[in-house]
Design a protein around this motif. Sequence first.
Motif, mmCIF file in Angstrom:
data_model
loop_
_atom_site.group_PDB
_atom_site.id
_atom_site.type_symbol
_atom_site.label_atom_id
_atom_site.label_comp_id
_atom_site.label_asym_id
_atom_site.label_seq_id
_atom_site.Cartn_x
_atom_site.Cartn_y
_atom_site.Cartn_z
ATOM 1 N N ALA A 1 0.861 -1.244 0.133
ATOM 2 C CA ALA A 1 -0.069 0.003 -0.125
ATOM 3 C C ALA A 1 0.912 1.312 0.147
ATOM 4 C CB ALA A 1 -1.139 0.061 1.276
ATOM 5 N N ALA A 2 2.077 1.145 -0.152
ATOM 6 C CA ALA A 2 2.952 2.414 0.108
ATOM 7 C C ALA A 2 2.790 3.350 -1.165
ATOM 8 C CB ALA A 2 4.333 1.824 0.025
ATOM 9 N N GLU A 3 2.628 2.654 -2.356
ATOM 10 C CA GLU A 3 2.489 3.640 -3.505
ATOM 11 C C GLU A 3 1.226 4.392 -3.393
ATOM 12 O OE1 GLU A 3 1.879 3.165 -8.123
ATOM 13 O OE2 GLU A 3 3.431 1.883 -7.444
ATOM 14 N N PRO A 4 0.104 3.785 -3.075
ATOM 15 C CA PRO A 4 -1.144 4.606 -3.079
ATOM 16 C C PRO A 4 -1.051 5.564 -1.818
ATOM 17 C CG PRO A 4 -1.760 2.319 -3.226
ATOM 18 C CD PRO A 4 -0.411 2.550 -3.101
ATOM 19 N N ALA A 5 -0.484 5.123 -0.592
ATOM 20 C CA ALA A 5 -0.405 6.000 0.405
ATOM 21 C C ALA A 5 0.547 7.390 0.084
ATOM 22 C CB ALA A 5 0.236 5.384 1.815
ATOM 23 N N ASP A 6 1.461 7.040 -0.563
ATOM 24 C CA ASP A 6 2.376 8.043 -1.195
ATOM 25 C C ASP A 6 1.770 9.118 -1.931
ATOM 26 O OD1 ASP A 6 4.632 7.026 0.542
ATOM 27 O OD2 ASP A 6 5.656 6.285 -1.253
ATOM 28 N N LEU B 1 -3.327 0.145 4.278
ATOM 29 C CA LEU B 1 -3.321 1.571 4.077
ATOM 30 C C LEU B 1 -3.048 2.273 5.035
ATOM 31 C CD1 LEU B 1 -3.220 3.435 1.788
ATOM 32 C CD2 LEU B 1 -5.796 3.542 1.635
ATOM 33 N N SER B 2 -3.655 2.075 6.123
ATOM 34 C CA SER B 2 -3.674 2.722 7.361
ATOM 35 C C SER B 2 -2.300 2.735 7.697
ATOM 36 C CB SER B 2 -4.358 2.314 8.453
ATOM 37 O OG SER B 2 -5.803 2.319 8.313
ATOM 38 N N ALA B 3 -1.609 1.584 7.760
ATOM 39 C CA ALA B 3 -0.223 1.509 8.297
ATOM 40 C C ALA B 3 0.773 2.182 7.147
ATOM 41 C CB ALA B 3 0.277 0.025 8.344
ATOM 42 N N ALA B 4 0.764 2.173 5.938
ATOM 43 C CA ALA B 4 1.203 3.106 4.968
ATOM 44 C C ALA B 4 1.150 4.243 4.947
ATOM 45 C CB ALA B 4 1.021 2.439 3.630
ATOM 46 N N LEU B 5 -0.069 4.877 5.253
ATOM 47 C CA LEU B 5 -0.130 6.233 5.742
ATOM 48 C C LEU B 5 0.538 6.946 6.996
ATOM 49 C CD1 LEU B 5 -4.026 6.425 5.159
ATOM 50 C CD2 LEU B 5 -2.082 7.657 3.412
ATOM 51 N N GLY B 6 0.758 5.979 7.731
ATOM 52 C CA GLY B 6 1.522 6.359 8.971
ATOM 53 C C GLY B 6 2.974 6.021 8.942
ATOM 54 N N ASN B 7 3.427 5.840 7.600
ATOM 55 C CA ASN B 7 4.637 5.356 7.345
ATOM 56 C C ASN B 7 6.082 6.288 7.921
ATOM 57 O OD1 ASN B 7 6.893 3.708 6.540
ATOM 58 N ND2 ASN B 7 6.685 4.356 4.294
#
Length: 168
Positions: free
Chosen positions: A13-18, A41-47
């Motif tokens: 989910a890193a690409e959509p989050a970025d 996606l929640s975890a990737a948003l908090g990357n």
Amino acid sequence: CLLIGLPPVVGLAAEPADSILQQAGVQGGIIVHIGCGDGTLSAALGNRECYLVQGLDFHAEHVAKARQTIQSTGQYGRISVSHWDGGRLPYADSLVNLVVASGKCQVADEEISRVLAPNGVAVKLDPETRNLKPETFFRKSWPSVIDEWPHYLYGPDNNAVAHDSVVG
């Protein structure tokens, strides 16, 4: 913002989050992910450590799975998930910097606007692809009754008095 290494499950989910973070232009603060599903996606948003993320979902099984996903990244605490009944968002007015709505979000636009901070952003993702659509992007305007503080103590003269009619 500091980047934290994440296990591969979050990398999906890193690409959509970025993309969401880049298009929203939010540099830090509170992110709410409505309809967080499995929490990827929640975890990737908090990357990045400059964000505090809370996922909300009204399916108990999604909440349990999302918590497992986030705990596997070692970030649970700064990123959390709560069960939500689908009604009023559990936040004070003008608190949230970014709202991301996944799936078939049934939250009224007025409710999302209520929790957004001035210049806060709301995005709705396509339920099928989880991609951001340009027409689902909203930025809350800065209210005329709230003065902006261009310096630490309001002005360059260090006078901490602003022309704000909301805060006393």
